[in-house]
Design a protein around this motif. Structure first.
Motif, PDB file in Angstrom:
ATOM      1  N   THR A  42     -49.016   2.242   7.210  1.00  7.21           N
ATOM      2  CA  THR A  42     -48.061   2.204   8.323  1.00  7.21           C
ATOM      3  C   THR A  42     -46.725   2.739   7.833  1.00  7.21           C
ATOM      4  O   THR A  42     -46.422   2.711   6.631  1.00  7.21           O
ATOM      5  N   ALA A  43     -45.919   3.199   8.775  1.00  8.85           N
ATOM      6  CA  ALA A  43     -44.585   3.681   8.420  1.00  8.85           C
ATOM      7  C   ALA A  43     -43.713   2.540   7.907  1.00  8.85           C
ATOM      8  O   ALA A  43     -42.828   2.748   7.080  1.00  8.85           O
ATOM      9  N   THR A  44     -43.957   1.324   8.370  1.00  9.00           N
ATOM     10  CA  THR A  44     -43.188   0.160   7.921  1.00  9.00           C
ATOM     11  C   THR A  44     -43.395  -0.083   6.433  1.00  9.00           C
ATOM     12  O   THR A  44     -42.433  -0.304   5.681  1.00  9.00           O
ATOM     13  N   ASN A  45     -44.644  -0.065   6.001  1.00 10.13           N
ATOM     14  CA  ASN A  45     -44.921  -0.241   4.570  1.00 10.13           C
ATOM     15  C   ASN A  45     -44.274   0.860   3.740  1.00 10.13           C
ATOM     16  O   ASN A  45     -43.746   0.618   2.649  1.00 10.13           O
ATOM     17  N   GLY A  46     -44.339   2.089   4.244  1.00 11.08           N
ATOM     18  CA  GLY A  46     -43.712   3.201   3.536  1.00 11.08           C
ATOM     19  C   GLY A  46     -42.210   3.017   3.410  1.00 11.08           C
ATOM     20  O   GLY A  46     -41.628   3.279   2.354  1.00 11.08           O
ATOM     21  N   LEU A  47     -41.575   2.528   4.495  1.00  6.02           N
ATOM     22  CA  LEU A  47     -40.132   2.294   4.453  1.00  6.02           C
ATOM     23  C   LEU A  47     -39.786   1.201   3.446  1.00  6.02           C
ATOM     24  O   LEU A  47     -38.837   1.337   2.671  1.00  6.02           O
ATOM     25  N   GLY A  48     -40.549   0.119   3.443  1.00 14.12           N
ATOM     26  CA  GLY A  48     -40.286  -0.965   2.498  1.00 14.12           C
ATOM     27  C   GLY A  48     -40.413  -0.516   1.056  1.00 14.12           C
ATOM     28  O   GLY A  48     -39.545  -0.809   0.219  1.00 14.12           O
ATOM     29  N   MET A  49     -41.489   0.196   0.734  1.00 15.10           N
ATOM     30  CA  MET A  49     -41.678   0.693  -0.626  1.00 15.10           C
ATOM     31  C   MET A  49     -40.593   1.704  -0.985  1.00 15.10           C
ATOM     32  O   MET A  49     -40.078   1.715  -2.118  1.00 15.10           O
ATOM     33  N   GLY A  50     -40.231   2.554  -0.049  1.00 14.12           N
ATOM     34  CA  GLY A  50     -39.201   3.555  -0.309  1.00 14.12           C
ATOM     35  C   GLY A  50     -37.850   2.938  -0.600  1.00 14.12           C
ATOM     36  O   GLY A  50     -37.143   3.368  -1.523  1.00 14.12           O
ATOM     37  N   LEU A  51     -37.465   1.920   0.166  1.00 11.02           N
ATOM     38  CA  LEU A  51     -36.173   1.265  -0.057  1.00 11.02           C
ATOM     39  C   LEU A  51     -36.146   0.555  -1.403  1.00 11.02           C
ATOM     40  O   LEU A  51     -35.140   0.607  -2.121  1.00 11.02           O
ATOM     41  N   ALA A  52     -37.249  -0.110  -1.756  1.00 14.24           N
ATOM     42  CA  ALA A  52     -37.318  -0.786  -3.052  1.00 14.24           C
ATOM     43  C   ALA A  52     -37.207   0.221  -4.193  1.00 14.24           C
ATOM     44  O   ALA A  52     -36.468   0.001  -5.175  1.00 14.24           O
ATOM     45  N   THR A  53     -37.920   1.332  -4.073  1.00  9.72           N
ATOM     46  CA  THR A  53     -37.880   2.351  -5.124  1.00  9.72           C
ATOM     47  C   THR A  53     -36.512   3.007  -5.214  1.00  9.72           C
ATOM     48  O   THR A  53     -36.018   3.295  -6.308  1.00  9.72           O
ATOM     49  N   THR A  54     -35.882   3.241  -4.061  1.00 12.02           N
ATOM     50  CA  THR A  54     -34.549   3.852  -4.053  1.00 12.02           C
ATOM     51  C   THR A  54     -33.541   2.979  -4.778  1.00 12.02           C
ATOM     52  O   THR A  54     -32.717   3.468  -5.560  1.00 12.02           O
ATOM     53  N   PHE A  55     -33.596   1.666  -4.520  1.00 11.45           N
ATOM     54  CA  PHE A  55     -32.679   0.758  -5.215  1.00 11.45           C
ATOM     55  C   PHE A  55     -32.869   0.856  -6.726  1.00 11.45           C
ATOM     56  O   PHE A  55     -31.894   0.928  -7.481  1.00 11.45           O
ATOM     57  N   VAL A  56     -34.118   0.864  -7.167  1.00 15.44           N
ATOM     58  CA  VAL A  56     -34.387   0.935  -8.603  1.00 15.44           C
ATOM     59  C   VAL A  56     -33.897   2.259  -9.174  1.00 15.44           C
ATOM     60  O   VAL A  56     -33.294   2.298 -10.258  1.00 15.44           O
ATOM     61  N   MET A  57     -34.108   3.349  -8.457  1.00 10.78           N
ATOM     62  CA  MET A  57     -33.693   4.669  -8.957  1.00 10.78           C
ATOM     63  C   MET A  57     -32.182   4.748  -9.077  1.00 10.78           C
ATOM     64  O   MET A  57     -31.650   5.260 -10.073  1.00 10.78           O
ATOM     65  N   VAL A  58     -31.464   4.246  -8.076  1.00  9.14           N
ATOM     66  CA  VAL A  58     -29.997   4.306  -8.111  1.00  9.14           C
ATOM     67  C   VAL A  58     -29.451   3.405  -9.209  1.00  9.14           C
ATOM     68  O   VAL A  58     -28.581   3.813  -9.995  1.00  9.14           O
ATOM     69  N   ALA A  59     -29.937   2.166  -9.263  1.00  9.37           N
ATOM     70  CA  ALA A  59     -29.439   1.226 -10.277  1.00  9.37           C
ATOM     71  C   ALA A  59     -29.784   1.698 -11.685  1.00  9.37           C
ATOM     72  O   ALA A  59     -28.959   1.583 -12.606  1.00  9.37           O
ATOM     73  N   ALA A  60     -30.992   2.240 -11.877  1.00  4.40           N
ATOM     74  CA  ALA A  60     -31.379   2.750 -13.196  1.00  4.40           C
ATOM     75  C   ALA A  60     -30.506   3.932 -13.598  1.00  4.40           C
ATOM     76  O   ALA A  60     -30.067   4.028 -14.758  1.00  4.40           O
ATOM     77  N   ALA A  61     -30.237   4.838 -12.652  1.00  5.57           N
ATOM     78  CA  ALA A  61     -29.377   5.982 -12.951  1.00  5.57           C
ATOM     79  C   ALA A  61     -27.981   5.522 -13.337  1.00  5.57           C
ATOM     80  O   ALA A  61     -27.370   6.057 -14.281  1.00  5.57           O
ATOM     81  N   LEU A  62     -27.465   4.526 -12.624  1.00  2.00           N
ATOM     82  CA  LEU A  62     -26.130   3.995 -12.930  1.00  2.00           C
ATOM     83  C   LEU A  62     -26.078   3.408 -14.341  1.00  2.00           C
ATOM     84  O   LEU A  62     -25.200   3.754 -15.138  1.00  2.00           O
ATOM     85  N   LEU A  63     -27.019   2.534 -14.650  1.00  2.00           N
ATOM     86  CA  LEU A  63     -27.005   1.865 -15.952  1.00  2.00           C
ATOM     87  C   LEU A  63     -27.228   2.846 -17.098  1.00  2.00           C
ATOM     88  O   LEU A  63     -26.548   2.792 -18.129  1.00  2.00           O
ATOM     89  N   ILE A  64     -28.181   3.731 -16.929  1.00  2.00           N
ATOM     90  CA  ILE A  64     -28.512   4.664 -18.012  1.00  2.00           C
ATOM     91  C   ILE A  64     -27.380   5.651 -18.258  1.00  2.00           C
ATOM     92  O   ILE A  64     -27.064   5.990 -19.405  1.00  2.00           O
TER      93      ILE A  64
END
Length: 230
Positions: A42-64
């Motif tokens: 479903t598009a809902t599941n895709g949105l949830g996974m995408g938002l979780a991954t985006t947070f990790v990508m942004v926070a990881a980029a910031l810290l690294i």
């Protein structure tokens, strides 16, 4: 002389174009296909996974990016993985506490964000070599591009599969997302193939083919305009 603010804005635009289209995690790099194909029923599941991954990508980029001066090359990969794992654990715990239905729907694929090659690859190739502001923008652009393809693939599967769009958004993401729930084909019995794994492969193939066709047409049009101006 070009104003510095315009140069920065143009740089950010290039980063977003790169992350969303030209160097999209899925459509160009062909990475993160496992969660892409597994959770996009479903598009809902895709949105949830995408938002979780985006947070990790942004926070990881910031810290690294912030720590790039003190992380030695010999241990950089283990350190990157440790930072990403810590962020994923945080996301997993927060979703389990506040978005339990979404956490249950995505299941094992939340902790498996740690193994997402796109996050580690971007940390190694970009965030560890760039200042904080560029690293964060790049992480956001890559995350948004990944989220968009997750949502699009989820919609392409969900609409013919069940006749709905963003089904159970309220239950999975909270009451504030109830407005997203749409029933496009009432009393529709559904096309089971699109919800099953083979449907994910078929839908992704059509999306990739569409991008290739569009890129070719845009390149040909740009070449024709350049020749006309010459």
């Amino acid at each position: 002389m070009t104003h510095p603010a315009k140069l920065i804005l143009d740089d950010y635009r290039r980063l977003f174009r790169d992350g969303i289209w030209d160097n999209n995690v899925v459509m160009a790099q062909m990475l993160a296909l496992c969660p892409l194909l597994a959770v996009t029923g479903t598009a809902t599941n895709g949105l949830g996974m995408g938002l979780a991954t985006t947070f990790v990508m942004v926070a990881a980029a910031l810290l690294i990016s912030m720590l790039r001066g003190i992380i030695t090359p010999e241990v950089r990969i283990p350190v990157f993985i440790l930072l990403i794992a810590a962020l994923v654990t945080l996301v997993d715990l927060v979703m389990n506490a506040y978005l339990y239905e979404m956490h249950k729907a995505l299941g094992l694929f939340i902790p498996l964000i740690v193994t997402n090659c796109a996050i580690l690859g971007r940390a190694e190739s970009f965030a560890s070599r760039q200042p904080v502001h560029r690293a964060v923008v790049d992480g956001l652009a890559m995350g948004v591009g990944f989220t968009l393809i997750l949502v699009v693939l989820g919609a392409v599967r969900e609409i013919p599969g069940s006749g709905t769009l963003f089904a159970d958004a309220r239950l999975l993401l909270g009451d504030g997302f109830a407005w997203m729930e749409l029933t496009l084909i009432p009393e529709y019995r559904g096309f089971l193939l699109m919800i099953l794994p083979p449907g994910a492969f078929l839908a992704l193939g059509f999306i990739l083919a569409g991008k290739r066709v569009l890129d070719t047409r845009l390149a040909n049009r740009a070449a024709a305009v350049k020749m006309a101006q010459a």
